[in-house]
Design a protein around this motif. Structure first.
Motif, PDB file in Angstrom:
ATOM      1  N   GLU A 266      -8.822 -93.472   9.141  1.00 26.08           N
ATOM      2  CA  GLU A 266      -9.080 -94.860   9.513  1.00 26.08           C
ATOM      3  C   GLU A 266     -10.572 -95.060   9.727  1.00 26.08           C
ATOM      4  OE1 GLU A 266      -7.869 -98.701   9.986  1.00 26.08           O
ATOM      5  OE2 GLU A 266      -6.623 -96.970   9.487  1.00 26.08           O
ATOM      6  N   ALA A 267     -11.113 -96.196   9.257  1.00 28.34           N
ATOM      7  CA  ALA A 267     -12.555 -96.442   9.380  1.00 28.34           C
ATOM      8  C   ALA A 267     -12.800 -97.893   9.796  1.00 28.34           C
ATOM      9  CB  ALA A 267     -13.251 -96.169   8.048  1.00 28.34           C
ATOM     10  N   LEU A 268     -13.955 -98.101  10.423  1.00 32.50           N
ATOM     11  CA  LEU A 268     -14.353 -99.443  10.825  1.00 32.50           C
ATOM     12  C   LEU A 268     -14.807-100.240   9.618  1.00 32.50           C
ATOM     13  CD1 LEU A 268     -16.445 -98.523  13.995  1.00 32.50           C
ATOM     14  CD2 LEU A 268     -14.082 -99.352  13.940  1.00 32.50           C
ATOM     15  N   ASN A 269     -14.727-101.583   9.732  1.00 37.26           N
ATOM     16  CA  ASN A 269     -15.185-102.442   8.646  1.00 37.26           C
ATOM     17  C   ASN A 269     -16.705-102.420   8.550  1.00 37.26           C
ATOM     18  OD1 ASN A 269     -12.658-103.236   7.819  1.00 37.26           O
ATOM     19  ND2 ASN A 269     -12.622-105.063   9.098  1.00 37.26           N
ATOM     20  N   LEU A 270     -17.206-102.415   7.304  1.00 38.26           N
ATOM     21  CA  LEU A 270     -18.638-102.416   7.043  1.00 38.26           C
ATOM     22  C   LEU A 270     -19.117-103.859   6.859  1.00 38.26           C
ATOM     23  CD1 LEU A 270     -21.130-100.579   6.362  1.00 38.26           C
ATOM     24  CD2 LEU A 270     -20.453-100.809   3.968  1.00 38.26           C
ATOM     25  N   PRO A 271     -20.055-104.339   7.681  1.00 39.78           N
ATOM     26  CA  PRO A 271     -20.543-105.719   7.531  1.00 39.78           C
ATOM     27  C   PRO A 271     -21.339-105.887   6.236  1.00 39.78           C
ATOM     28  CG  PRO A 271     -21.859-104.523   9.145  1.00 39.78           C
ATOM     29  CD  PRO A 271     -20.717-103.621   8.788  1.00 39.78           C
ATOM     30  N   VAL A 272     -20.978-106.885   5.432  1.00 40.81           N
ATOM     31  CA  VAL A 272     -21.594-107.064   4.109  1.00 40.81           C
ATOM     32  C   VAL A 272     -22.107-108.497   3.950  1.00 40.81           C
ATOM     33  CG1 VAL A 272     -21.218-106.954   1.618  1.00 40.81           C
ATOM     34  CG2 VAL A 272     -20.045-105.341   3.131  1.00 40.81           C
ATOM     35  N   PRO A 273     -23.415-108.684   3.679  1.00 38.86           N
ATOM     36  CA  PRO A 273     -23.980-110.035   3.536  1.00 38.86           C
ATOM     37  C   PRO A 273     -23.916-110.563   2.109  1.00 38.86           C
ATOM     38  CG  PRO A 273     -25.750-108.450   3.523  1.00 38.86           C
ATOM     39  CD  PRO A 273     -24.469-107.658   3.653  1.00 38.86           C
ATOM     40  N   ILE A 274     -22.830-110.283   1.385  1.00 39.38           N
ATOM     41  CA  ILE A 274     -22.677-110.743   0.002  1.00 39.38           C
ATOM     42  C   ILE A 274     -21.315-111.412  -0.117  1.00 39.38           C
ATOM     43  CG2 ILE A 274     -22.554-110.070  -2.430  1.00 39.38           C
ATOM     44  CD1 ILE A 274     -24.187-107.617  -1.750  1.00 39.38           C
ATOM     45  N   SER A 275     -21.275-112.574  -0.747  1.00 38.29           N
ATOM     46  CA  SER A 275     -20.004-113.265  -0.915  1.00 38.29           C
ATOM     47  C   SER A 275     -19.179-112.601  -2.014  1.00 38.29           C
ATOM     48  CB  SER A 275     -20.247-114.727  -1.286  1.00 38.29           C
ATOM     49  OG  SER A 275     -20.765-114.829  -2.604  1.00 38.29           O
ATOM     50  N   ARG A 276     -17.879-112.792  -1.938  1.00 38.40           N
ATOM     51  CA  ARG A 276     -17.005-112.223  -2.964  1.00 38.40           C
ATOM     52  C   ARG A 276     -17.205-112.906  -4.314  1.00 38.40           C
ATOM     53  NH1 ARG A 276     -11.296-109.825  -0.834  1.00 38.40           N
ATOM     54  NH2 ARG A 276     -12.174-108.502   0.816  1.00 38.40           N
ATOM     55  N   THR A 277     -17.668-114.138  -4.300  1.00 38.50           N
ATOM     56  CA  THR A 277     -17.960-114.834  -5.558  1.00 38.50           C
ATOM     57  C   THR A 277     -19.087-114.137  -6.305  1.00 38.50           C
ATOM     58  OG1 THR A 277     -17.298-116.959  -4.599  1.00 38.50           O
ATOM     59  CG2 THR A 277     -18.660-117.031  -6.581  1.00 38.50           C
ATOM     60  N   VAL A 278     -20.152-113.809  -5.583  1.00 38.13           N
ATOM     61  CA  VAL A 278     -21.272-113.072  -6.181  1.00 38.13           C
ATOM     62  C   VAL A 278     -20.808-111.702  -6.661  1.00 38.13           C
ATOM     63  CG1 VAL A 278     -23.527-112.019  -5.715  1.00 38.13           C
ATOM     64  CG2 VAL A 278     -23.010-114.301  -4.830  1.00 38.13           C
ATOM     65  N   ALA A 279     -19.948-111.072  -5.867  1.00 38.32           N
ATOM     66  CA  ALA A 279     -19.446-109.749  -6.235  1.00 38.32           C
ATOM     67  C   ALA A 279     -18.647-109.802  -7.532  1.00 38.32           C
ATOM     68  CB  ALA A 279     -18.586-109.195  -5.104  1.00 38.32           C
ATOM     69  N   VAL A 280     -17.757-110.780  -7.654  1.00 39.64           N
ATOM     70  CA  VAL A 280     -16.946-110.914  -8.869  1.00 39.64           C
ATOM     71  C   VAL A 280     -17.826-111.195 -10.077  1.00 39.64           C
ATOM     72  CG1 VAL A 280     -15.216-112.346 -10.019  1.00 39.64           C
ATOM     73  CG2 VAL A 280     -14.864-111.617  -7.652  1.00 39.64           C
ATOM     74  N   LEU A 281     -18.842-112.047  -9.915  1.00 46.08           N
ATOM     75  CA  LEU A 281     -19.781-112.332 -11.001  1.00 46.08           C
ATOM     76  C   LEU A 281     -20.500-111.064 -11.437  1.00 46.08           C
ATOM     77  CD1 LEU A 281     -21.267-114.340 -12.830  1.00 46.08           C
ATOM     78  CD2 LEU A 281     -22.872-114.744 -10.936  1.00 46.08           C
ATOM     79  N   SER A 282     -20.908-110.251 -10.461  1.00 44.77           N
ATOM     80  CA  SER A 282     -21.610-109.010 -10.768  1.00 44.77           C
ATOM     81  C   SER A 282     -20.723-108.047 -11.547  1.00 44.77           C
ATOM     82  CB  SER A 282     -22.083-108.357  -9.463  1.00 44.77           C
ATOM     83  OG  SER A 282     -22.804-107.179  -9.721  1.00 44.77           O
ATOM     84  N   LEU A 283     -19.478-107.902 -11.125  1.00 42.93           N
ATOM     85  CA  LEU A 283     -18.555-107.018 -11.832  1.00 42.93           C
ATOM     86  C   LEU A 283     -18.218-107.546 -13.226  1.00 42.93           C
ATOM     87  CD1 LEU A 283     -16.082-106.058  -8.960  1.00 42.93           C
ATOM     88  CD2 LEU A 283     -17.851-104.632  -9.991  1.00 42.93           C
ATOM     89  N   THR A 284     -18.158-108.874 -13.354  1.00 44.99           N
ATOM     90  CA  THR A 284     -17.910-109.469 -14.671  1.00 44.99           C
ATOM     91  C   THR A 284     -19.043-109.152 -15.637  1.00 44.99           C
ATOM     92  OG1 THR A 284     -16.664-111.297 -13.657  1.00 44.99           O
ATOM     93  CG2 THR A 284     -17.485-111.635 -15.902  1.00 44.99           C
ATOM     94  N   ILE A 285     -20.277-109.245 -15.151  1.00 49.70           N
ATOM     95  CA  ILE A 285     -21.439-108.904 -15.984  1.00 49.70           C
ATOM     96  C   ILE A 285     -21.403-107.431 -16.360  1.00 49.70           C
ATOM     97  CG2 ILE A 285     -23.954-108.725 -16.020  1.00 49.70           C
ATOM     98  CD1 ILE A 285     -24.029-111.169 -14.167  1.00 49.70           C
ATOM     99  N   PHE A 286     -21.060-106.579 -15.379  1.00 48.55           N
ATOM    100  CA  PHE A 286     -21.018-105.133 -15.638  1.00 48.55           C
ATOM    101  C   PHE A 286     -20.048-104.814 -16.778  1.00 48.55           C
ATOM    102  CE2 PHE A 286     -18.632-101.171 -14.883  1.00 48.55           C
ATOM    103  CZ  PHE A 286     -19.659-100.252 -15.068  1.00 48.55           C
ATOM    104  N   PHE A 287     -18.810-105.275 -16.658  1.00 51.85           N
ATOM    105  CA  PHE A 287     -17.813-104.968 -17.681  1.00 51.85           C
ATOM    106  C   PHE A 287     -18.095-105.725 -18.983  1.00 51.85           C
ATOM    107  CE2 PHE A 287     -15.355-103.800 -13.849  1.00 51.85           C
ATOM    108  CZ  PHE A 287     -14.999-102.514 -14.226  1.00 51.85           C
ATOM    109  N   GLY A 288     -18.657-106.942 -18.870  1.00 55.31           N
ATOM    110  CA  GLY A 288     -19.001-107.701 -20.065  1.00 55.31           C
ATOM    111  C   GLY A 288     -20.029-106.980 -20.921  1.00 55.31           C
ATOM    112  N   LEU A 289     -21.076-106.455 -20.286  1.00 53.11           N
ATOM    113  CA  LEU A 289     -22.096-105.701 -21.023  1.00 53.11           C
ATOM    114  C   LEU A 289     -21.524-104.411 -21.593  1.00 53.11           C
ATOM    115  CD1 LEU A 289     -25.219-106.146 -18.706  1.00 53.11           C
ATOM    116  CD2 LEU A 289     -24.861-107.141 -20.974  1.00 53.11           C
TER     117      LEU A 289
END
Length: 403
Positions: free
Chosen positions: A195-218
């Protein structure tokens, strides 16, 4: 001027101050971080966590765990992640520039030195090849003890090494990594996840999905463009991007991927390739900066820039794309089980690279075996810094050439 205007004017100044702070500290690390990815994480902890307390201990440990899970240069991804959390997305870019630029400059200069002089048969170049053998052998020993501690994982590693040597194609290693992940998913599906504590992340999931889309798209589009356009720059970008996308386990594992992308195509000779890999051990910063040397050897300054951006781009896209989801992923037994199999496969791929191209190219005489044994002892048992071992290898190579 009202209070709101004062706050708005103060925000850009604070952001600029944070970016400058990240740049200064990351550049300091880029100039002094010798010793490979494990040592880099120690330097990061000392500078970012212990001295400046930019993150708490648990958050840093969780970030390191995420970057070990992802393909790409783990230490660079940790630095990017810390930069993002400190100063936003641009902070990640600045952290990467500071950490990698010193070694990039050094390796590009080394490439121009090789191109300017006919030194392919020089003794010190042969010494650098032998250094690369010792460095990779050390990496296999350390990774093997950690990632293949039982007979099942050892078996996966040996099978992957054997298939890698016997079936050398552009996609064989990728398929082996996927297969090992599926085997790990099945064999270790009941492993216990702490079990682990949650890691605070200053990035929205929308930006994250866009980033992963670019990764797999390329990843899909670049090989297709390479076939359609028949453009050498697209081909170069594709080779380095795919190599950066499929490297699990750190910079040493990128060696066989890049060798199979660049040497058969004639962009660089095997001798120059191994000389550059050896030289990379003598400079601080991430091992992935070998791309700057290889790009410069293939296509000059422009090639160095294209190759460096291409090999590190997946690291950016993946760390940004997965940080917001990491709190859920790291609690999954399926993800952890797949990672166990993938890590075992990484050891196998590195073992295959130790034999071919490293051993078959560098160890060709009894004197070579004697030198690599000495260098290995210096690394593993005397625990000397890599730059000391590089100097010893160069001197040894020159002496062997005089015999």
């Amino acid at each position: 001027m009202d209070t709101n205007q004062s706050v708005n004017l103060g925000l850009p100044k604070r952001k600029l101050k944070l970016l400058l702070e990240v740049l200064v500290i990351s550049t300091k690390l880029g100039l002094t971080s010798f010793g490979g990815p494990i040592a880099h994480l120690g330097y990061f902890h000392n500078e970012y966590i212990r001295k400046r307390q930019w993150m708490d201990e648990r958050s840093y440990a969780d970030l390191v765990a995420l970057c070990q899970l992802l393909p790409g240069p783990a230490s660079s991804q940790v630095g990017i992640g810390i930069g993002v959390m400190r100063a936003g997305l641009l902070g990640g870019v600045v952290a990467w520039i500071g950490f990698t630029l010193p070694s990039i400059i050094a390796l590009v200069l080394f490439a121009f030195l090789l191109q300017g002089f006919d030194i392919s048969n020089a003794g010190w170049i042969h010494g650098l090849k032998i250094v690369a053998v010792a460095i990779v052998a050390q990496a296999i020993l350390g990774m093997g003890q950690k990632l293949t501690p039982d007979k099942r994982r050892v078996t996966i590693a040996i099978i992957v090494a054997s298939i890698t040597l016997l079936w050398q194609t552009a996609f064989s290693q990728v398929l082996l990594i996927v297969a090992a992940g599926l085997i790990g998913l099945w064999m270790y599906r009941k492993m216990v996840v702490q079990e682990a504590l949650n890691l605070p992340v200053p990035i929205s999931r929308t930006v994250a999905v866009l980033s992963l889309t670019i990764f797999f798209g390329l990843l899909i589009a670049l090989p297709l463009l390479r076939q359609v356009m028949d453009n050498s720059w697209v081909s170069l970008f594709d080779s380095f991007y795919r190599s950066g996308s499929f490297v699990f386990g750190g910079g040493h594992v990128v060696l066989p991927l890049l060798e199979r992308e660049l040497v058969p195509t004639g962009w660089i000779s095997k001798e120059d390739f191994l000389a550059g890999y050896g030289a990379t051990q003598a400079v601080p910063g991430p091992l992935f900066t070998v791309a700057a040397y290889l790009g410069a050897m293939a296509k000059g300054i422009s090639g160095a820039i294209i190759a460096t951006v291409a090999i590190f781009l997946p690291a950016f896209l993946l760390i940004i794309g997965t940080l917001p989801f990491w709190n859920s992923l790291r609690k999954s037994t399926h993800v952890q089980g797949a990672l166990v199999g993938i890590n075992a496969a990484v050891v196998g791929i590195l073992l295959a690279a130790l034999y071919n191209p490293l051993w078959t190219t560098a160890i060709i005489a009894p004197a070579d075996f004697s030198l690599v044994s000495i260098l290995f002892i210096m690394l593993v048992f005397w625990k000397l810094p890599p730059w000391v071992v590089v100097i010893a290898g160069i001197v040894g190579g020159v002496l062997i050439g005089l015999i």
